[in-house]
Structures are given as structure tokens and as C-alpha cells.
Design a protein around this motif. Structure first.
Motif, PDB file in Angstrom:
ATOM      1  N   LYS A 124       0.833  -1.199   0.000  1.00  0.00           N
ATOM      2  CA  LYS A 124       0.000   0.000   0.000  1.00  0.00           C
ATOM      3  C   LYS A 124       0.868   1.250   0.000  1.00  0.00           C
ATOM      4  CE  LYS A 124      -3.878  -2.245   2.014  1.00  0.00           C
ATOM      5  NZ  LYS A 124      -5.098  -2.117   2.694  1.00  0.00           N
ATOM      6  N   LYS A 125       0.323   2.308  -0.549  1.00  0.00           N
ATOM      7  CA  LYS A 125       0.979   3.611  -0.552  1.00  0.00           C
ATOM      8  C   LYS A 125       0.049   4.605   0.100  1.00  0.00           C
ATOM      9  CE  LYS A 125       3.949   2.932  -4.406  1.00  0.00           C
ATOM     10  NZ  LYS A 125       5.135   3.605  -4.791  1.00  0.00           N
ATOM     11  N   GLN A 126       0.617   5.489   0.865  1.00  0.00           N
ATOM     12  CA  GLN A 126      -0.175   6.519   1.524  1.00  0.00           C
ATOM     13  C   GLN A 126      -0.393   7.682   0.570  1.00  0.00           C
ATOM     14  OE1 GLN A 126       1.341   7.726   5.310  1.00  0.00           O
ATOM     15  NE2 GLN A 126      -0.187   9.305   5.588  1.00  0.00           N
ATOM     16  N   HIS A 170     -11.091   2.972   5.969  1.00  0.00           N
ATOM     17  CA  HIS A 170      -9.990   3.058   4.999  1.00  0.00           C
ATOM     18  C   HIS A 170      -9.896   1.753   4.207  1.00  0.00           C
ATOM     19  CE1 HIS A 170      -8.458   6.220   7.834  1.00  0.00           C
ATOM     20  NE2 HIS A 170      -8.254   6.828   6.681  1.00  0.00           N
TER      21      HIS A 170
END
Length: 86
Positions: free
Chosen positions: A42-44, A65
Motif C-alpha cells: 500500500k501507498k499513503q 480506509h
């Protein structure tokens, strides 16, 4: 998501009280065709959502989320190019 009282009731059940009759047994064919799928990392990021959409997601309970990600993943899976290597 089940109500908290349902979760508490289910948590209190013994395994012997669970009816598995409508669930087929996992046989050799299942395990022969099974594969492990690990989603990519995952990437923020920062994203702007309509206030009512965000409130609806939050009203569904904890983990909004993850719910946003699941909704986007379902859309992605339904619309991705099957020939794409990703």
C-alpha cells in the motif's frame, strides 16, 4: 456488518453448535487449484471525498480506509485489462 449483539452471540457459541451442512468440504481439487494471492503493498496518499460519501463509509463501522480500498479494488478488478501484466 453484523450488530455487536450478534457478534457476541456468535463468539459465545461452541464449534459443535455451528451448522456447516451448506458448506461443501474442501477436497483435493480445491487445493490443487488453490493459489495464494498477496495484494501489492500500500501507498499513503491524500484523497478528497464528498462529505456524505465519507460519512456513509464511516457509519459502516471501524475500518473505513480498508473499505475504501476494497471498493476501489473491486472496481479495478472488474475493469482491468485481462492482458495487462498487473
Amino acid at each position: 456488518m453484523p450488530a455487536k449483539s450478534d457478534l457476541e452471540r456468535l463468539d459465545a457459541m461452541n464449534d459443535s453448535n455451528i451448522d456447516y451442512s451448506d458448506i461443501p468440504a474442501l477436497d483435493e481439487a480445491f487445493f490443487r487449484n488453490a493459489r495464494v494471492v498477496v495484494p501489492p503493498g500500500k501507498k499513503q496518499l491524500t484523497v478528497r471525498l464528498d462529505a456524505d460519501v465519507l460519512q456513509w463509509l464511516k457509519d459502516q463501522g471501524k475500518g473505513y480506509h480498508s473499505r475504501i480500498n476494497a471498493i476501489l479494488r473491486a472496481y479495478y478488478e472488474a475493469h482491468k485489462d485481462p492482458a495487462s501484466p498487473r
